[in-house]
Design a protein around this motif. Sequence first.
Motif, mmCIF file in Angstrom:
data_model
loop_
_atom_site.group_PDB
_atom_site.id
_atom_site.type_symbol
_atom_site.label_atom_id
_atom_site.label_comp_id
_atom_site.label_asym_id
_atom_site.label_seq_id
_atom_site.Cartn_x
_atom_site.Cartn_y
_atom_site.Cartn_z
ATOM 1 N N HIS A 123 -80.114 -94.535 -34.485
ATOM 2 C CA HIS A 123 -80.134 -93.445 -33.517
ATOM 3 C C HIS A 123 -78.924 -93.527 -32.579
ATOM 4 N N THR A 124 -78.607 -94.723 -32.128
ATOM 5 C CA THR A 124 -77.450 -94.907 -31.251
ATOM 6 C C THR A 124 -76.155 -94.521 -31.973
ATOM 7 N N ALA A 125 -76.025 -94.975 -33.214
ATOM 8 C CA ALA A 125 -74.824 -94.670 -33.996
ATOM 9 C C ALA A 125 -74.704 -93.174 -34.252
ATOM 10 N N TYR A 126 -75.841 -92.498 -34.439
ATOM 11 C CA TYR A 126 -75.779 -91.058 -34.684
ATOM 12 C C TYR A 126 -75.276 -90.313 -33.450
ATOM 13 N N LEU A 127 -75.720 -90.736 -32.272
ATOM 14 C CA LEU A 127 -75.248 -90.091 -31.048
ATOM 15 C C LEU A 127 -73.744 -90.301 -30.861
ATOM 16 N N ILE A 128 -73.253 -91.489 -31.205
ATOM 17 C CA ILE A 128 -71.814 -91.755 -31.137
ATOM 18 C C ILE A 128 -71.069 -90.856 -32.130
ATOM 19 N N ARG A 130 -72.099 -87.965 -33.298
ATOM 20 C CA ARG A 130 -72.155 -86.588 -32.836
ATOM 21 C C ARG A 130 -71.148 -86.335 -31.718
ATOM 22 N N ASP A 131 -71.024 -87.277 -30.794
ATOM 23 C CA ASP A 131 -70.050 -87.135 -29.710
ATOM 24 C C ASP A 131 -68.630 -87.028 -30.264
ATOM 25 N N ASP A 169 -75.955 -73.566 -30.520
ATOM 26 C CA ASP A 169 -77.061 -74.454 -30.151
ATOM 27 C C ASP A 169 -76.600 -75.889 -29.965
ATOM 28 N N ARG A 170 -75.532 -76.264 -30.655
ATOM 29 C CA ARG A 170 -75.100 -77.667 -30.696
ATOM 30 C C ARG A 170 -73.835 -77.960 -29.895
ATOM 31 N N THR A 171 -73.235 -76.939 -29.320
ATOM 32 C CA THR A 171 -71.993 -77.127 -28.567
ATOM 33 C C THR A 171 -72.030 -76.274 -27.305
ATOM 34 N N LEU A 172 -70.983 -76.383 -26.511
ATOM 35 C CA LEU A 172 -70.850 -75.558 -25.314
ATOM 36 C C LEU A 172 -69.783 -74.479 -25.510
#
Length: 209
Positions: A123-128, A130-131, A169-172
Motif C-alpha cells: 500500500h505504501t509503495a502504491y501511494l509512492i 501514484r505520486d 477524479d484522480r488529479t487536480l
Amino acid sequence: MHILPPVRPEKSIERLTGILEPIAEEVKVVPRKRITWTHKGRQQMYLFQHGELSMLRASDGLLLVTVYEPHLFGIAEMIQPTQGHILRAETESTILRVDAAQAEDLFRQQGVWEEVAAVLSYHTAYLIYRDAQVVQQRTYSVIRNHLQEMILLPEEARMRTTILDYIQDRTLLSRSSILNVLSALKQGKYIAFRRGGYLLEVGHLPESF
C-alpha cells in the motif's frame, strides 16, 4: 525515471484473508456508497471480495486507487487510525467486515506479521507510485500516465466512466486542459474513443506533446 507499479503480494493477501474470513460479517454495498473505518464505534478492517471499490482521500474526495480483485483494506488504519481515507463502492460490491482489534489478536496468534508487513508495504509503495504519476508532472505527462493506466482496465470498467471523469477524479487538472490534450491525441490518431468519451484504444503515446 519511470517508476513501475508495485507487485501485489497475492500469497500474503490470501493468507490473511483466510485467517479473517471465519470472524467476518458479509456486507452488500450499493454503488456510490461510502464506507467509513468504524462500525458501532469500533475500528474495522474490510476484505473486498467482489465488485469495484475505490479509495478516496477524505479531505477532498480525490480518487487514489480503484480495485477489482479481492483485497484487504484497513491494516494501516488498524495501527494508526488517522481516518485520512475512505472507501467507496463503484458498483454493487461484496465486502467482509472485521473488527480490527479481533483481527490484530488473530494476526498475533497466527504469527503472520510478515504477511501484514508485506500488504502494508504494498500500500505504501502504491501511494509512492501514484505520486510519481501526478506530483510535479507536466499536464501532458499526467494525462499520458492515466491513459496508459486506463487502457489496462477491464473493458466493462472502461465503458462505465469517461476518460474525462477518470482523469478528473484522480488529479487536480482542469476540464479544459484535459480535453485539449485528448483532442490533440485523437487528431494525431494516438488514441480512439467512442461517442461520449469512452476509451477504446491507446497507441504508442509520445513522451511529450
